[in-house]
Design a protein around this motif. Structure first.
Motif, mmCIF file in Angstrom:
data_model
loop_
_atom_site.group_PDB
_atom_site.id
_atom_site.type_symbol
_atom_site.label_atom_id
_atom_site.label_comp_id
_atom_site.label_asym_id
_atom_site.label_seq_id
_atom_site.Cartn_x
_atom_site.Cartn_y
_atom_site.Cartn_z
ATOM 1 N N ALA A 48 13.418 -14.911 -2.025
ATOM 2 C CA ALA A 48 14.391 -15.867 -1.189
ATOM 3 C C ALA A 48 14.295 -15.348 0.352
ATOM 4 C CB ALA A 48 15.622 -15.258 -1.529
ATOM 5 N N PHE A 49 13.942 -14.015 0.654
ATOM 6 C CA PHE A 49 13.789 -13.669 1.930
ATOM 7 C C PHE A 49 12.580 -13.585 2.475
ATOM 8 C CE2 PHE A 49 18.035 -12.597 0.928
ATOM 9 C CZ PHE A 49 18.811 -13.095 1.951
ATOM 10 N N GLY A 50 11.380 -13.566 1.575
ATOM 11 C CA GLY A 50 10.001 -13.604 1.878
ATOM 12 C C GLY A 50 9.456 -12.100 2.316
ATOM 13 N N GLY A 51 9.993 -11.182 1.469
ATOM 14 C CA GLY A 51 9.765 -9.850 1.757
ATOM 15 C C GLY A 51 8.642 -8.972 1.125
ATOM 16 N N TRP A 52 7.873 -9.930 0.570
ATOM 17 C CA TRP A 52 6.309 -9.479 -0.305
ATOM 18 C C TRP A 52 5.611 -9.008 0.971
ATOM 19 C CZ3 TRP A 52 5.560 -7.628 -4.337
ATOM 20 C CH2 TRP A 52 4.198 -7.324 -4.923
ATOM 21 N N ASP A 53 5.507 -9.500 1.997
ATOM 22 C CA ASP A 53 4.517 -9.122 3.289
ATOM 23 C C ASP A 53 5.083 -7.815 3.564
ATOM 24 O OD1 ASP A 53 3.072 -11.114 3.071
ATOM 25 O OD2 ASP A 53 4.092 -12.436 4.217
ATOM 26 N N ALA A 54 6.365 -7.618 3.957
ATOM 27 C CA ALA A 54 6.875 -6.144 4.231
ATOM 28 C C ALA A 54 6.591 -5.207 3.190
ATOM 29 C CB ALA A 54 8.380 -6.502 4.409
ATOM 30 N N VAL A 55 6.717 -5.505 1.776
ATOM 31 C CA VAL A 55 6.507 -4.672 0.984
ATOM 32 C C VAL A 55 5.044 -4.129 0.951
ATOM 33 C CG1 VAL A 55 6.524 -4.144 -1.451
ATOM 34 C CG2 VAL A 55 8.395 -5.301 -0.723
ATOM 35 N N VAL A 56 4.015 -5.119 1.027
ATOM 36 C CA VAL A 56 2.690 -4.702 0.982
ATOM 37 C C VAL A 56 2.497 -3.725 2.363
ATOM 38 C CG1 VAL A 56 0.597 -5.847 1.058
ATOM 39 C CG2 VAL A 56 2.018 -6.695 -0.332
ATOM 40 N N THR A 57 2.970 -4.312 3.413
ATOM 41 C CA THR A 57 2.618 -3.513 4.540
ATOM 42 C C THR A 57 3.209 -2.147 4.488
ATOM 43 O OG1 THR A 57 3.083 -5.674 5.897
ATOM 44 C CG2 THR A 57 3.238 -3.460 7.006
ATOM 45 N N GLN A 58 4.609 -1.845 3.876
ATOM 46 C CA GLN A 58 5.016 -0.622 3.757
ATOM 47 C C GLN A 58 4.167 0.374 2.825
ATOM 48 O OE1 GLN A 58 7.323 1.033 5.384
ATOM 49 N NE2 GLN A 58 7.778 -0.555 6.744
ATOM 50 N N ALA A 59 3.682 -0.406 1.750
ATOM 51 C CA ALA A 59 3.079 0.475 0.659
ATOM 52 C C ALA A 59 1.688 0.820 1.196
ATOM 53 C CB ALA A 59 2.664 -0.603 -0.608
ATOM 54 N N SER A 60 1.237 -0.139 2.180
ATOM 55 C CA SER A 60 -0.333 0.310 2.762
ATOM 56 C C SER A 60 -0.185 1.310 3.839
ATOM 57 C CB SER A 60 -0.907 -0.750 3.326
ATOM 58 O OG SER A 60 -0.245 -1.431 4.533
ATOM 59 N N SER A 61 0.952 1.369 4.517
ATOM 60 C CA SER A 61 1.177 2.439 5.306
ATOM 61 C C SER A 61 1.417 3.863 4.596
ATOM 62 C CB SER A 61 2.354 1.971 6.272
ATOM 63 O OG SER A 61 2.427 0.895 6.953
ATOM 64 N N VAL A 62 2.227 3.857 3.641
ATOM 65 C CA VAL A 62 2.413 4.995 2.832
ATOM 66 C C VAL A 62 0.889 5.418 2.296
ATOM 67 C CG1 VAL A 62 3.385 5.949 0.813
ATOM 68 C CG2 VAL A 62 4.635 4.508 2.077
ATOM 69 N N ALA A 63 0.192 4.524 1.814
ATOM 70 C CA ALA A 63 -1.118 4.989 1.305
ATOM 71 C C ALA A 63 -2.025 5.483 2.299
ATOM 72 C CB ALA A 63 -1.926 3.777 0.535
ATOM 73 N N VAL A 64 -1.936 4.998 3.638
ATOM 74 C CA VAL A 64 -2.729 5.730 4.710
ATOM 75 C C VAL A 64 -2.275 6.850 4.875
ATOM 76 C CG1 VAL A 64 -3.326 5.480 7.112
ATOM 77 C CG2 VAL A 64 -3.503 3.303 5.509
ATOM 78 N N MET A 65 -0.948 7.175 5.079
ATOM 79 C CA MET A 65 -0.553 8.421 5.371
ATOM 80 C C MET A 65 -0.693 9.690 4.301
ATOM 81 S SD MET A 65 3.527 7.475 6.882
ATOM 82 C CE MET A 65 3.977 8.835 6.017
ATOM 83 N N LEU A 66 -0.779 8.863 3.038
ATOM 84 C CA LEU A 66 -1.043 10.134 2.018
ATOM 85 C C LEU A 66 -2.833 10.190 1.985
ATOM 86 C CD1 LEU A 66 1.327 8.830 -0.905
ATOM 87 C CD2 LEU A 66 1.266 10.809 0.408
ATOM 88 N N GLY A 67 -3.429 9.560 2.742
ATOM 89 C CA GLY A 67 -4.897 9.649 2.796
ATOM 90 C C GLY A 67 -5.717 9.055 1.637
#
Length: 68
Positions: A48-67
């Motif tokens: 409904a709110f088009g949040g899939w891009d935000a979820v992907v962005t956050q997941a990739s940011s966390v993955a980068v932080m974890l190395g």
């Protein structure tokens, strides 16, 4: 002074009576049941709110932080 012993006894007797029916009190829901209840609503909100891009962005940011 308040008579707390009678209140405590009546509470524990109520719990025993409640437990004899095989039902669980509201605070002891299994985590998988809670997850199964929440996932459809979460999916609806993502669509409904088009949040899939935000979820992907956050997941990739966390993955980068974890190395990874």
């Amino acid at each position: 002074m308040a008579d707390t012993a009678t209140r405590t006894m009546s509470r524990t007797q109520g719990r025993k009576a409640y437990a004899s029916f095989g039902a669980r009190p509201s605070g002891t829901r299994h985590p998988l049941v809670a997850t199964a209840m929440v996932l459809p609503l979460a999916a609806l909100l993502v669509v409904a709110f088009g949040g899939w891009d935000a979820v992907v962005t956050q997941a990739s940011s966390v993955a980068v932080m974890l190395g990874r």
